[in-house]
Design a protein around this motif. Sequence first.
Motif, PDB file in Angstrom:
ATOM      1  N   ARG A 117      85.490 -15.217 -22.281  1.00 53.60           N
ATOM      2  CA  ARG A 117      84.037 -14.431 -22.025  1.00 53.60           C
ATOM      3  C   ARG A 117      83.673 -13.335 -23.278  1.00 53.60           C
ATOM      4  N   LEU A 118      84.517 -13.033 -23.366  1.00 59.56           N
ATOM      5  CA  LEU A 118      84.000 -11.993 -24.572  1.00 59.56           C
ATOM      6  C   LEU A 118      83.546 -12.975 -25.848  1.00 59.56           C
ATOM      7  N   LYS A 119      84.118 -13.896 -26.031  1.00 58.54           N
ATOM      8  CA  LYS A 119      83.076 -14.591 -27.111  1.00 58.54           C
ATOM      9  C   LYS A 119      82.025 -15.166 -27.072  1.00 58.54           C
ATOM     10  N   GLY A 120      81.340 -15.023 -24.826  1.00 58.20           N
ATOM     11  CA  GLY A 120      79.945 -15.571 -23.939  1.00 58.20           C
ATOM     12  C   GLY A 120      79.942 -16.513 -24.040  1.00 58.20           C
ATOM     13  N   LEU A 121      81.064 -17.550 -24.183  1.00 59.49           N
ATOM     14  CA  LEU A 121      81.081 -18.425 -23.878  1.00 59.49           C
ATOM     15  C   LEU A 121      81.079 -18.697 -22.870  1.00 59.49           C
ATOM     16  N   LEU A 122      81.224 -18.294 -21.497  1.00 59.56           N
ATOM     17  CA  LEU A 122      81.443 -17.982 -20.478  1.00 59.56           C
ATOM     18  C   LEU A 122      80.129 -16.817 -19.305  1.00 59.56           C
TER      19      LEU A 122
END
Length: 180
Positions: free
Chosen positions: A175-180
């Motif tokens: 989530r923090l990496k913007g992958l979800l």
Amino acid sequence: MTSPYETLSSRIAYANRWTRLREDSIRLPDGTESVFGVVERSDFVIVVPLRDGHITLVEQFRYPIQARIWEFPMGMWDERPDADPALVAARELREETGLVAGAMHHAGVVFQGPGYCSQRGHVFLATDLSQQETEREITEQDMISREFPLPVFESMVRDGVVNEAMTLATFGLLRLKGLL
């Protein structure tokens, strides 16, 4: 980084094909002697299957806690602890869910419990998924897999339905990496 502790002696207190328990006699930086127990396990993988805004979880009975639990597919390759994590991730995904990923993205590394355990987990996001048959191990015979819309999964996390630590850490990382 150099350890501030000096290992005076080390012995294996217990071992099986998955786990070794090592007991080290150590000297702390102030000169005090102590004992440290370390659980040694091979690296493992955690796979997050994502398709059309849905993620796939597995549920199985976890003997140590005597409960069924929802989690992301995960595991290790007992016979080849030096195996490429991407290959292990693809195998675990197919084995536990029957899913085959057209793309597998290595998103990072998490540690199982660095205060007592050496085990490291490789986090993968699996996309471009196709469904095949599962190939579960004998110990996974009670396992089920199910797809959940991402908002439903988030509710399961908020409501304590999903409470497995590696699943929660993996979700946060993606989530923090913007992958979800």
